[in-house]
Design an enzyme around this catalytic site. Sequence first.
Site, mmCIF file in Angstrom:
data_model
loop_
_atom_site.group_PDB
_atom_site.id
_atom_site.type_symbol
_atom_site.label_atom_id
_atom_site.label_comp_id
_atom_site.label_asym_id
_atom_site.label_seq_id
_atom_site.Cartn_x
_atom_site.Cartn_y
_atom_site.Cartn_z
ATOM 1 N N ASP A 141 22.119 -61.369 -2.070
ATOM 2 C CA ASP A 141 21.120 -60.341 -1.859
ATOM 3 C C ASP A 141 21.819 -59.005 -1.723
ATOM 4 O OD1 ASP A 141 18.711 -61.683 -1.926
ATOM 5 O OD2 ASP A 141 19.011 -62.484 0.088
ATOM 6 N N ASP A 200 12.849 -68.187 0.700
ATOM 7 C CA ASP A 200 14.143 -68.503 0.083
ATOM 8 C C ASP A 200 14.364 -70.008 0.023
ATOM 9 O OD1 ASP A 200 15.076 -65.969 -0.419
ATOM 10 O OD2 ASP A 200 15.934 -65.736 1.587
ATOM 11 N N ASP A 223 17.573 -66.412 4.118
ATOM 12 C CA ASP A 223 17.111 -66.657 5.478
ATOM 13 C C ASP A 223 15.602 -66.863 5.583
ATOM 14 O OD1 ASP A 223 16.487 -64.101 4.858
ATOM 15 O OD2 ASP A 223 17.637 -63.169 6.476
#
Lengths: 567, 683
Positions: free
Chosen positions: B306, B521, B517
Amino acid sequence: MTIAGSIGILAVIALILIIGIPLGDYLYYLFRGEPSRMDKVFHPLEKWLFRAVGADPSVKMDWKAYLRALIMVNFAMMIFAYLVFRLQGVLPLNPSHIKGMPWDLAFNTAASFITNTNWQNYAGEQSMSYLGQMLGITYLQFTSAATGFVAAIAFVRGLIANRSESIGNFWVDFIRIHTRLLLPLAFVFSLILIGLGVPQTLLGPETVHTLQGVLQTISRGPVASLEAIKQLGTNGGGYYNANSAHPFENPSAISNVLEMLAMGIVSTALVWTFGRFIKNRKQAVVLYVFLTAILIIGAFIIYSNEAGGNPILQHVLGIHGSNMEGKEERFGPAMSSVFAAITTAFTTGAVNSMHDSYMPMGGFIPLLFMMFNLIFGGKGVGLLNILMFLIITVFLSGLMVGRTPEIFGKKIEAREIKLATIAMLAHPFIILVPAAIALVTKVGTSSILNPGLHGLTEVLYAYTSAAANNGSAFAGLNGNTVFYNVTLGLVMLIGRYVSLIAMFAIAGSLAKKAVIPPSAGTLRTDTFAFGGVFVAVFVIVGALTFFPALAIGPIGEQLQMWAHLLH
Amino acid sequence: MNRQSKTFSGAIMSRAIWESFVKMDPRGLVRNPVMFVVEIGFVITLLLTIDPNLFGGHYGPSERSYNLIVTIILLITVLFGNFAEAVAEGRGKAQAESLRKTKTDLLANKKSDSGAYEQVPASSLHRDDLVRVIAGEMIPADGEVIEGLGSVDESAITGESAPVIRGAGGDFSSVTGGTKLLSDELIIRITVDPGESFLDKMINLVEGASRQKTPNELALSVLLAGLTLIFLIVVVTLEPMAHYVHGTIDVATLIALLVCLIPTTIGALLSAIGIAGMDRVIRFNVIAKSGKAVEAAGDINTLILDKTGTITIGNRLASEFLPVGSHSEDELVEIAVISSLFDETPEGRSVVDLGKDKGVTIARESYTSAENVEFSADTRVSGLNLADGTIIRKGAVDAIKKLVQEKGAKVPGDLDSKTEHIATEGGTPLAVMKGTDIYGLIYLKDIVKPGMRERFAELRKMGIKTVMCTGDNRLTAATIASEAGVDDFIAEAKPEDKMRLIRTEQEQGKLVAMSGDGTNDAPALAQADVGLAMNSGTAAAKEAGNMIDLDSDPTKLIEVVSIGKQLLITRGAITTFSIANDVAKYFAIIPAIFLAVIPSLGALNIMHLTSWHSAILSALIFNAIIIPLLIPLAMKGVKYRPMSATGMLMRNLFIFGLGGVITPFIGIKLIDLLLTVLGIANI
């Protein structure tokens, strides 16, 4: 050693490579199954053959189906050959009225020729009818070569397959290798050999009056046709007991060179074909460089020992010159040495001189080459052994670069290692265990000609030759006993099929895996660094396995010889 | 968790020594074929010490003492192997014990069917039970907050002393059993059954109880067993062959030869390497749910990261001042700094810092009389109301423009073009005004974390492709991507995009790692070959990933990759070393064995060892001693440096292959000298 002799050795090896590469390209196109100009010539014949065996050429086989067909065909052919040898006395084409073989010799001979070993416990001109030579020997020399060949091709297909089950069609491969490679090549080579003086006839032996006025029986028969495929198919089973030392099998220096080329070109070509299939010619080049280097080094070790002669004779009796015992004058030490190196490297097993009479270290190299069993190696199986050791090497070195090892984009996991270990394990097992049994039993030791270390080498050589499906004889060992016929026969069969089955299973397992694209973290196998590691692995694993036996065989004998000189 | 536990502490050592004997139990040792063969050899030589003529022959008493020495060395060899494993396990066990302490005697307030809360032992809680926890209490089991908000001390699990906020809904609802609620009250729905909690899993992991052989370890074990079998054949067939040349080899010597040849070094250290590798991961504060995941990390081809928080520092910082209209840069800087004087956000601090770099420092004291206007989502501006009534604002460009236009003032003509310029470069513009006058723009930029560029370059060298995922538009994403040096990026990424990327990469046979997290996801974490979930994330994410980072630092993936690689390299290196050792051992033992029948084989005794007894014993002692000498290497792992695969192969082959050939020649010679000095060489 002479300069001419050395150049001769290098020239022969160079010629093998030069012919091997374009032949490898031809084989690549042949096995890719793409339409070609040759189709017009071969298609009608092949179509007829497919119909005759009832095979559908369009079927895609997985490894099990392919292997099943291969084993079935081999088994049927072995039974056929066994019956021919047993019944040859009552069958036609037997002008010398040779009797059928006893069961143990027939088993040994059938096992020997179906496995491409061509170990001969019979003397061809005395115990084989013309029909036996043609239907048993010449026939199997074609099919056993083809069998090894298609096995290697099937494996390579598994290697490059991407999440697929198919590794080709056994019948297509098996028939094409006959119609488009072996038969045409053997036909042309037979004609050349006939031109050079090799007999080809169905007439019985000729009886002649010699100049001395005595009667001499000269045996002859369909020799040239057998001789051609004997060399091309890395078979090695001669028409005559003396094999390629016999003037009717190998009449001249020219035929000698041609026979060496015939032994070498197809196995060399196959390495190139492999490189083409995996789209990496450099891989083939790397293998060429290292294998050729070992072949040359081996040939020169033999040559230097043989040309140097026996140091004890020189010292004690003052007899100088090369070691010519068991060698033909028309070939001389250089062309005998390179022949010995090539016949064991390519696991042909034809001999043009008696390896038993070589200096200890001269005889050591042929033995070692058979223990390696991958210095180019025999038809197909040589490449399979190379790939087996590549898998082991890639595994060890792959770990050392910190990735799950990959061979040509396929992950090597527990299953592959288990199967490769079985294939690797079989070789020393079937050499050392029967040799040990032979050496402690009366039935084993009573056949040994020479006592002591040389006798041990004779037994070791016999089982190594059988296990490597080589077939060259060290001589000095009477193999035609029930004990040796049966044990050598079994060793040949295990040596051939256990590793073959294991490699097929690996091919099937690899075929199903996805091809991982190479990245900077991938260990490249087409570098000279990796090639060096590959050599180190098979030399160390080979040497570690056989070193104790070699130490009390040829190495010990050579050291004894030098030690006697010092005293 | 205690991160500072040393490799060899006293307590671990003494327990490891005890364990070495316990592990002699053949039922356990049989799982390690190499060492099992050594143990069988030990039993046979032990019997031969008692009766040297057990298998025939006419051996005198000197044979008994020789057999005894061989027996002792074999025993020590097995013990060394067991010791290596015990030491590796020891560290995990110590950690497990401290974890277990946090687990015992917890009580829970469980909501009963009647709706009232009653005290029950935490160990009786099941999935979907509801419990209430109030400040100062321990959270009894893993669960999800369904009501309330509070701060939780998770130091027992993470070692991080700063409390974290946990509350109902969103991505911060998961709590872990054994952590302590510091404030407020929470209603928690339990998500695990007894014995399955995170703490339980962790205890099992660090203790090595649930350790299974990883795929590569399994493959290597097969190869080692195969080599052992080959050498067994070599040794068993050697006696009959020797017999033929009129030699005899006593059984103890044959066993010595066998033990020297089989790969005992790697056989003894193999499980220790695996355990130590897992331990290294744990000490990085990452919990790997299986050794397989760690190994897979070493094979990763593609790394999905990310942008925010992983590649960039998460906050945008001021990087430039762009005056508009007739204002100079100096004017703009001064107003911008004043507007941010009391702004404690990272953006605000970065404006002050950048001002300082431009030579503008303004003391807060001179504006104590000013009123601070905090940023709100409503106004999207912040700033000061000066004592004289002048307003100073900075904020979103359109919000500032609106403010100025409301007051009937003009917006400078070049404002829009400059705003657009910043946007196209991927930055965020903030407008600055004083009174009714717009002074200019602050260029806020995503800042790539220091060192990321180098790390991505390293990854590239390892053959790993990095892909950045961001919700930003293409332009912004491209700017950051090129600045950070990632290989590829996905802009305006939705969770499905990540999933699609993982699938396409995997279809090409590649292995993919990612971190995440949030609950959205979770599918991607489960699909990835290595999914590193943040401990701060949701329960769903933690369940889906196969690794959990207790520090919630996504860049850890890079370390995990190194550890995975190191694990394989160490195994490969010690295997190579082990096999290479055999060359020297042959040169010691073969001439010794055949000295009587083939004296000329003495030419192979290139080490000039004193006697045949000494030659065999020296090789055997070297074989045993090398095991403890390599324990530190097995525990620490072979150093891994990013470089080309061929380069690394050559380096490791040079050290462990060539070193493996040479070292025993020296070692065996030294031991032989020692035995000679001690007078044992000629027993």
